[in-house]
Motif scaffolding. Structure first.
Motif, mmCIF file in Angstrom:
data_model
loop_
_atom_site.group_PDB
_atom_site.id
_atom_site.type_symbol
_atom_site.label_atom_id
_atom_site.label_comp_id
_atom_site.label_asym_id
_atom_site.label_seq_id
_atom_site.Cartn_x
_atom_site.Cartn_y
_atom_site.Cartn_z
ATOM 1 N N ALA A 364 9.948 60.239 13.449
ATOM 2 C CA ALA A 364 10.635 60.226 12.163
ATOM 3 C C ALA A 364 10.847 61.646 11.642
ATOM 4 N N LEU A 365 9.827 62.487 11.763
ATOM 5 C CA LEU A 365 9.963 63.876 11.327
ATOM 6 C C LEU A 365 11.058 64.587 12.116
ATOM 7 N N SER A 366 11.085 64.362 13.418
ATOM 8 C CA SER A 366 12.070 65.022 14.260
ATOM 9 C C SER A 366 13.486 64.620 13.868
ATOM 10 N N LYS A 367 13.705 63.334 13.650
ATOM 11 C CA LYS A 367 15.054 62.889 13.288
ATOM 12 C C LYS A 367 15.463 63.425 11.923
ATOM 13 N N MET A 368 14.572 63.339 10.935
ATOM 14 C CA MET A 368 14.930 63.736 9.578
ATOM 15 C C MET A 368 15.182 65.235 9.453
ATOM 16 N N ARG A 369 14.692 66.032 10.383
ATOM 17 C CA ARG A 369 14.858 67.485 10.305
ATOM 18 C C ARG A 369 16.090 67.999 11.058
ATOM 19 N N ARG A 370 16.945 67.107 11.534
ATOM 20 C CA ARG A 370 18.161 67.536 12.216
ATOM 21 C C ARG A 370 19.080 68.282 11.248
ATOM 22 N N ARG A 371 19.486 69.457 11.614
ATOM 23 C CA ARG A 371 20.301 70.316 10.750
ATOM 24 C C ARG A 371 21.755 69.837 10.751
ATOM 25 N N LEU A 372 22.373 69.771 9.551
ATOM 26 C CA LEU A 372 23.751 69.333 9.405
ATOM 27 C C LEU A 372 24.665 70.435 8.897
ATOM 28 N N GLY A 373 24.192 71.244 7.967
ATOM 29 C CA GLY A 373 25.017 72.279 7.352
ATOM 30 C C GLY A 373 24.216 72.982 6.282
ATOM 31 N N THR A 374 24.901 73.529 5.287
ATOM 32 C CA THR A 374 24.236 74.215 4.185
ATOM 33 C C THR A 374 24.895 73.817 2.871
ATOM 34 N N THR A 375 24.188 74.048 1.781
ATOM 35 C CA THR A 375 24.744 73.864 0.452
ATOM 36 C C THR A 375 24.558 75.148 -0.343
ATOM 37 N N THR A 376 25.587 75.532 -1.062
ATOM 38 C CA THR A 376 25.509 76.728 -1.902
ATOM 39 C C THR A 376 25.041 76.396 -3.311
ATOM 40 N N ILE A 377 24.855 75.116 -3.600
ATOM 41 C CA ILE A 377 24.486 74.673 -4.946
ATOM 42 C C ILE A 377 23.293 73.733 -4.859
ATOM 43 N N PRO A 378 22.499 73.618 -5.923
ATOM 44 C CA PRO A 378 21.438 72.604 -5.924
ATOM 45 C C PRO A 378 22.044 71.211 -6.040
ATOM 46 N N LEU A 379 21.393 70.249 -5.415
ATOM 47 C CA LEU A 379 21.821 68.856 -5.474
ATOM 48 C C LEU A 379 20.632 68.045 -5.984
ATOM 49 N N SER A 380 20.674 67.675 -7.239
ATOM 50 C CA SER A 380 19.532 66.981 -7.839
ATOM 51 C C SER A 380 20.012 65.791 -8.651
ATOM 52 N N THR A 381 19.071 64.888 -8.958
ATOM 53 C CA THR A 381 19.394 63.713 -9.769
ATOM 54 C C THR A 381 18.555 63.664 -11.042
ATOM 55 N N ILE A 581 29.195 66.329 5.756
ATOM 56 C CA ILE A 581 28.499 67.618 5.671
ATOM 57 C C ILE A 581 28.674 68.400 6.971
ATOM 58 N N ARG A 582 28.541 67.719 8.095
ATOM 59 C CA ARG A 582 28.662 68.383 9.392
ATOM 60 C C ARG A 582 30.069 68.959 9.568
ATOM 61 N N GLU A 583 31.076 68.207 9.151
ATOM 62 C CA GLU A 583 32.456 68.661 9.291
ATOM 63 C C GLU A 583 32.763 69.820 8.338
ATOM 64 N N ALA A 584 32.252 69.732 7.112
ATOM 65 C CA ALA A 584 32.502 70.792 6.140
ATOM 66 C C ALA A 584 31.713 72.054 6.465
ATOM 67 N N GLY A 585 30.503 71.879 6.967
ATOM 68 C CA GLY A 585 29.653 73.021 7.290
ATOM 69 C C GLY A 585 28.951 73.599 6.086
ATOM 70 N N ARG A 586 29.675 73.832 5.021
ATOM 71 C CA ARG A 586 29.115 74.418 3.803
ATOM 72 C C ARG A 586 29.582 73.589 2.608
ATOM 73 N N ILE A 587 28.624 73.146 1.787
ATOM 74 C CA ILE A 587 28.930 72.326 0.617
ATOM 75 C C ILE A 587 28.864 73.194 -0.631
ATOM 76 N N GLY A 588 29.965 73.232 -1.365
ATOM 77 C CA GLY A 588 30.017 73.933 -2.640
ATOM 78 C C GLY A 588 30.296 72.957 -3.761
ATOM 79 N N PRO A 589 30.501 73.446 -4.968
ATOM 80 C CA PRO A 589 30.725 72.540 -6.100
ATOM 81 C C PRO A 589 32.046 71.783 -5.984
ATOM 82 N N HIS A 590 32.007 70.511 -6.355
ATOM 83 C CA HIS A 590 33.218 69.699 -6.447
ATOM 84 C C HIS A 590 33.684 69.772 -7.897
ATOM 85 N N ARG A 591 34.874 70.273 -8.113
ATOM 86 C CA ARG A 591 35.328 70.567 -9.466
ATOM 87 C C ARG A 591 36.381 69.565 -9.935
#
Length: 643
Positions: A364-381, A581-591
């Motif tokens: 489970a740890l191995s699967k969940m740690r697969r890298r997809l991309g990066t985010t330039t902004i915090p993503l919180s709820t 995320i994988r296709e975009a590579g980098r996630i920035g703000p959606h305006r």
């Protein structure tokens, strides 16, 4: 020594302490003592580890309360350990890639085998991955898995049905302390599953199974269990306790089941609440202080190992069989009860679980740690319920991206589109740490599941502008009606589950809190809470058609007509988000666009969120947040100004 994320990490000092006593009242003369020990809605939270946040859980999970189970058993030589369903889905351990590996027993089943559970009932989430997955999982159980109302074929009455799993089990125990020595007693266990599974998992179940109402099945089977030798009947009913005298669907059938003649005790669940809860109740049948319904003991032990349910029964021999002379119902709060224990004590009780599930934990740890991309902004709820949220915009953008591609060559390709999105980790019954908090930086698969923990698929339907406004109005039931000009009014209605609130990503609108929620009532022009609904900077006409992207659970729950459903291609929402995320590579703000509250000058609102929100107050700038303090439950309370 173990590193971060390794099985066995606890993080507490090894001070000497003993498990809390779970002793029952002294046994009355001439009676035998039987104890029912119950869990429910574990959602595969077995090793007390949050794979999505990559951290241990200190107050919940089966591994944390294993020491309490040990103590409950030590104090009652005649006991049963039971689970009331929703154990096959919820954490990364239950992901089909992990739990369905060849040669491995499902981790939740392996955990129950290890701890020696006596029986478990099927809940609704057992069906999330289909019947093949379910059958494979329960095949590894060393205990009966029960459901008396899920059928493969219906007979002339419930006793003649053909069942997906065993409908009942008869279990024997020898009761010590009797004047003439230990006496044997037979306990009948009956499993009951929410019929709504036919809606919620329709894509897996339609045409394959049938489901009878829970009470109908119980009324037929309880006397049959007595006829087959049961001295006592216990219902493992995956349903909750109603908040009023009026019952409502699978969330609130516990009273109806307890009222069936011949039922001696009920283990409840499903709604993630607790019972007894110590308060009053408008239904005179329900004693919330002593944990009784129509005089019978009922316990509902929270969710994900937050509590352990205990029902103590003192039984007296009768002319025919046994009768319940006395009962006591208790909830053992996990985090409170183990707070003073040493790490050594907790580890010792959990060691069998850690050892048996170590390969699953590593996978489970191995699967969940697969890298997809990066985010330039915090993503919180932290503030997803009160302000426009980049985390929800990401989910909506990913689902719409998939839908646009899927509908590119269809007549609906040119219609405007919005996505209805929910913050699934937003406090509530999950507690003040139950939020997504992803900092700028690498994005892994675990972050996707942190934002979206359920195995729903992407669906889309055609709605009108008026229909979308009505849908948004209904989902705003989470907000109390607010009186303009009054200070410090509570914003959130605690009776409404947080996950029921949907945000329309891609739409512009405002919510007028001074108006009542329409709920299921149709709106006339000018009515309702939703104001200025538009898409792309222009108003959305009431009769204009729009593609509304949602998920398979909501599509099934709303029983959409087939001519309105335009997409249901079995694409998991988590796969759509990960692919985006994988296709975009980098996630920035959606305006652009978004939602807000209609201004209410001179009004202040009180809103509770998690204690880790301090670094995100900028998201609430428009509401001018003022810290008020901590609540008894550990939430941070803020005063908001919708001006």
């Amino acid at each position: 020594m173990t590193g971060p994320g390794e099985v066995g990490e606890v993080g507490w000092p090894d001070e000497v302490a003993s498990p809390p006593a779970i002793a029952a009242t002294a046994t009355p003369a001439g009676c035998g003592h039987l104890r029912l020990i119950a869990t429910s809605d574990l959602h595969a939270q077995i090793l007390s580890y949050d794979y999505y946040s990559n951290r241990p859980l200190f107050g919940s999970g089966l591994a944390r309360i294993a020491c309490l189970i040990d103590e409950a058993r030590r104090d009652a030589p005649a006991s049963l350990l039971l689970d009331n369903g929703d154990f096959l889905q919820g954490s990364a351990l239950a992901d089909p890639d992990i739990a369905g590996r060849r040669g491995r027993v499902h981790p939740a089943i392996a955990a129950f085998n290890t701890l020696g559970y006596d029986a478990a009932a099927l809940g609704n989430h057992e069906f999330n991955y289909g019947l093949g997955f379910l059958r494979q999982a329960v095949a590894g159980a060393g205990f009966p898995v029960l459901s008396a109302n899920v059928l493969t074929a219906a007979g002339s009455d419930p006793l003649q049905d053909r069942f997906l799993c065993t409908p009942f089990a008869l279990v024997s125990r020898r009761l010590p302390g009797m004047p003439d020595g230990p006496r044997a007693i037979t306990i009948g266990l009956l499993g009951l599953t929410p019929p709504e599974i036919l809606q919620w998992d329709r894509r897996h179940l339609e045409g394959h199974i049938l489901v009878r109402p829970m009470a109908e099945a119980a009324r037929a089977w309880v006397p049959e269990l007595r006829r087959r030798g049961a001295d006592l009947v216990v219902c493992l009913a995956h349903t909750g306790v109603s908040a009023s005298r009026r019952t409502n669907g699978s969330d609130a059938q516990a009273a109806a089941i307890a009222a069936i003649p011949g039922v001696d005790a009920v283990i409840a669940g499903h709604s993630h609440l607790t019972f007894p809860d110590g308060g009053g109740h408008p239904d005179p049948r329900i004693d919330s202080l002593r944990g009784r319904i129509v005089g019978k003991p009922v316990v509902q032990p929270g969710h994900e190992g937050s509590h352990l349910g205990i029902i103590d029964l003192w039984l007296r021999p009768a002319r025919q069989g046994w009768q319940v002379a006395q009962s006591e119902t208790r909830l053992i709060h996990g985090s409170e009860s183990i707070a003073g224990l040493s790490a050594r004590t907790i580890r010792a009780a959990a060691a069998p679980l850690r050892d048996s599930l170590a390969p699953d934990h590593r996978a489970a740890l191995s699967k969940m740690r697969r890298r997809l991309g990066t985010t330039t902004i915090p993503l919180s709820t932290w503030f997803a319920q009160v302000a426009d949220c980049q985390a929800l915009r990401l989910i909506g953008a990913a689902k719409m991206h998939h839908t646009r591609r899927a509908l590119a060559a269809t007549p609906w390709a040119g219609l405007p589109m919005v996505a209805l999105v929910t913050a699934y980790r937003c406090g509530g019954h999950g507690g003040p740490q139950h939020y997504s908090d992803i900092p700028p930086g690498p994005l892994s698969l675990r972050h996707v599941f942190d934002l979206y923990p359920f195995p729903n698929t992407v669906t889309a339907e055609i709605m009108t502008g008026a229909g979308l406004a009505a849908r948004l109005d209904r989902t705003s039931a989470i907000f109390n009606r607010i009186t303009p000009g009054r200070p410090d009014q509570m914003l959130i209605d605690p009776r409404v589950p947080g996950f029921s609130y949907e945000v329309a990503v891609g739409a512009d609108y405002r919510i007028d809190l001074s108006q009542p929620c329409l709920r299921d009532r149709a709106a006339t022009p000018g009515e309702g809470r939703i104001r200025d609904l538009g898409i792309g900077g222009r108003p959305l006409a009431p009769d204009e058609r729009v593609v509304v992207v949602t998920n398979s659970y909501l599509a099934s729950a709303h029983a959409l007509a087939s001519d309105r459903l335009v997409l249901d291609d079995n694409r998991l929402c988590t796969d759509a988000i990960a692919g985006y995320i994988r296709e975009a590579g980098r996630i920035g703000p959606h305006r652009g666009g978004g939602w807000s509250f209609v201004p209410m000058p001179g009004t202040s609102l009180l809103f509770d969120t998690g204690s880790g929100c301090a670094g995100h107050l900028g998201e609430l700038a428009a509401l001018r947040p003022e810290p008020v303090g901590l609540t008894e439950e550990g939430f941070s309370r803020f005063r908001l100004h919708p001006e």
